[in-house]
Write a protein that holds these residues in place. Structure first.
Motif, PDB file in Angstrom:
ATOM      1  N   GLU A 178       0.917  -1.266  -0.017  1.00  0.00           N
ATOM      2  CA  GLU A 178      -0.093  -0.015  -0.016  1.00  0.00           C
ATOM      3  C   GLU A 178       0.701   1.184  -0.111  1.00  0.00           C
ATOM      4  O   GLU A 178       1.997   1.075   0.471  1.00  0.00           O
ATOM      5  N   TRP A 179       0.120   2.193  -0.410  1.00  0.00           N
ATOM      6  CA  TRP A 179       1.073   3.626  -0.517  1.00  0.00           C
ATOM      7  C   TRP A 179       0.137   4.549   0.384  1.00  0.00           C
ATOM      8  O   TRP A 179      -1.233   4.659  -0.052  1.00  0.00           O
ATOM      9  N   LYS A 180       0.754   5.223   1.063  1.00  0.00           N
ATOM     10  CA  LYS A 180      -0.287   6.165   1.799  1.00  0.00           C
ATOM     11  C   LYS A 180       0.463   7.712   1.597  1.00  0.00           C
ATOM     12  O   LYS A 180       1.683   7.996   1.378  1.00  0.00           O
ATOM     13  N   VAL A 181      -0.551   8.749   1.445  1.00  0.00           N
ATOM     14  CA  VAL A 181      -0.135   9.993   1.154  1.00  0.00           C
ATOM     15  C   VAL A 181      -0.522  10.952   2.486  1.00  0.00           C
ATOM     16  O   VAL A 181      -1.810  10.590   2.834  1.00  0.00           O
ATOM     17  N   LEU A 233       4.764  10.774   0.717  1.00  0.00           N
ATOM     18  CA  LEU A 233       4.365   9.589  -0.009  1.00  0.00           C
ATOM     19  C   LEU A 233       5.152   8.125   0.401  1.00  0.00           C
ATOM     20  O   LEU A 233       6.120   8.148   0.199  1.00  0.00           O
ATOM     21  N   GLN A 279       5.420   4.012   1.759  1.00  0.00           N
ATOM     22  CA  GLN A 279       5.267   2.860   1.653  1.00  0.00           C
ATOM     23  C   GLN A 279       5.838   1.994   2.615  1.00  0.00           C
ATOM     24  O   GLN A 279       7.027   1.807   2.695  1.00  0.00           O
ATOM     25  N   LYS A 314       0.497  -0.290  -7.299  1.00  0.00           N
ATOM     26  CA  LYS A 314      -0.769   0.893  -6.951  1.00  0.00           C
ATOM     27  C   LYS A 314       0.042   2.292  -6.875  1.00  0.00           C
ATOM     28  O   LYS A 314      -0.583   3.164  -6.282  1.00  0.00           O
ATOM     29  N   GLN A 325      -2.034   5.939  -8.811  1.00  0.00           N
ATOM     30  CA  GLN A 325      -2.912   6.610  -8.201  1.00  0.00           C
ATOM     31  C   GLN A 325      -2.384   7.439  -7.107  1.00  0.00           C
ATOM     32  O   GLN A 325      -2.675   8.507  -6.838  1.00  0.00           O
ATOM     33  N   ALA A 326      -1.572   6.592  -6.156  1.00  0.00           N
ATOM     34  CA  ALA A 326      -0.948   7.265  -5.030  1.00  0.00           C
ATOM     35  C   ALA A 326      -0.234   8.493  -5.406  1.00  0.00           C
ATOM     36  O   ALA A 326      -0.062   9.628  -4.847  1.00  0.00           O
ATOM     37  N   ASP A 351      -2.408  11.640  -5.937  1.00  0.00           N
ATOM     38  CA  ASP A 351      -2.861  12.170  -5.003  1.00  0.00           C
ATOM     39  C   ASP A 351      -1.494  12.950  -4.166  1.00  0.00           C
ATOM     40  O   ASP A 351      -1.825  14.018  -3.517  1.00  0.00           O
ATOM     41  N   TYR A 352      -0.657  12.536  -4.278  1.00  0.00           N
ATOM     42  CA  TYR A 352       0.637  13.216  -3.618  1.00  0.00           C
ATOM     43  C   TYR A 352       0.718  14.428  -4.548  1.00  0.00           C
ATOM     44  O   TYR A 352       1.324  15.475  -3.693  1.00  0.00           O
TER      45      TYR A 352
END
Length: 301
Positions: A30-33, A42, A44, A148, A151-152, A155-156
């Motif tokens: 998963e990637w989190k922003v 950004l 992982q 993924k 998309q991340a 968002d970043y």
């Protein structure tokens, strides 16, 4: 010597012998922003290791940061790669140069150019890889996966659009020039001050501004001192017009003292006609609570 292994996410690939690899299983990637006006991240998470993160501060380009809960890499030099995926035959790894592994939770911050290379690699399906060789010949790798990512990344990018134009270190000290001999703020001065004002509005922890006015050595000392005062007042008025309280401003003026350059030419004299702006985070005094004495009912006559 190279040997082939089944990596954690189940794909067959080849790594240097005795390699220890940290990465997240494919299905769990998963990637989190995260971010605000001051910084965008950004990230992982990396199973049993920590995380890899692209960090972009206001006024700067991104760097890549490797975080560890309890690093097993050891200190020293490591290689940063944009590694080709096993399902991309014929594509070699791209070396982005060396990074220095340190102690603590943040193992290193890459250069901005290295982070840019990792971004380009991820958009091509490559993996950011940190490869470390111990003195005993042990090879340790930390690998992020491009799953993924697009998309991340979008968002970043949306987060970075909202960043302030400058960070605190960049606006903490600035110089407002007066190219002419007067005391009026020109367009360049107003633009520079507006950047500072925007930061002050965004960061309420910065609560005080110090202004120091200066002049060149043209004229007598009393005239120069008055000019430096009026220039500092012009800057103070701009801040007050934009919501800063006068109690938050300390104003000083020095005349022709402390020149930046010798007053031997028109160019140098223009450098010395200035107001220095310095931002500070001063402790806010706690409000004292009045002590109230009470009298019991038995003491009332």
């Amino acid at each position: 010597m190279r040997q082939c292994y089944l990596i954690l996410f189940g794909l067959f690939t080849c790594l240097p012998a005795m390699a220890l690899t940290f990465q997240t299983r494919l299905e769990s990637v998963e990637w989190k922003v995260e971010g605000d006006q001051f910084e965008c991240r950004l990230i992982q998470p990396i199973t049993d290791f920590g995380s890899g993160a692209f960090v972009r501060r206001a006024g700067e380009q991104a760097v890549f940061r490797l975080n560890a809960y309890n690093s097993m890499l050891g200190e020293g030099s490591a290689t940063l790669l944009a590694a080709a995926a096993p399902w991309q035959p014929g594509r070699g790894d791209i070396s982005l140069g060396a990074v220095r592994i340190g102690r603590g939770q943040v193992l290193f911050n890459s250069s901005q150019s290295q982070a840019g290379g990792l971004f380009r690699g991820l958009l091509e399906g490559r993996s950011p890889v940190v490869r470390h060789y111990s003195r005993e010949g042990q090879v340790s790798e930390v690998r992020l996966l491009p799953v993924k990512f697009r998309q991340a990344y979008a968002d970043y990018e949306a987060c970075t659009v909202k960043l302030l134009p400058r960070n605190f270190e960049q606006v903490r000290q600035s110089r407002i020039g007066f190219p002419g001999s007067g005391t009026e703020l020109d367009a360049q001065a107003r633009n520079s001050l507006q950047v500072v004002v925007d930061y002050l509005k965004a960061d309420p922890t910065v609560n005080h501004v110090f202004l120091d006015g200066y002049s060149d050595n043209t004229g007598n000392r009393l005239t120069n001192r008055e000019l430096s005062r009026r220039r500092a007042l012009a800057v103070m008025d701009y801040f007050k017009e934009n919501g800063l309280q006068e109690s938050q401003i300390t104003l000083r003026f020095h005349g022709e003292q402390y020149p930046l350059a010798a007053n031997t030419s028109a160019v140098n004299r223009a450098k010395n006609r200035r107001v220095s702006v310095r931002l500070e985070r001063l402790p806010v005094p706690e409000k004292s609570v009045p002590i109230t004495s009470t009298t019991s009912s038995s003491e009332v006559r």
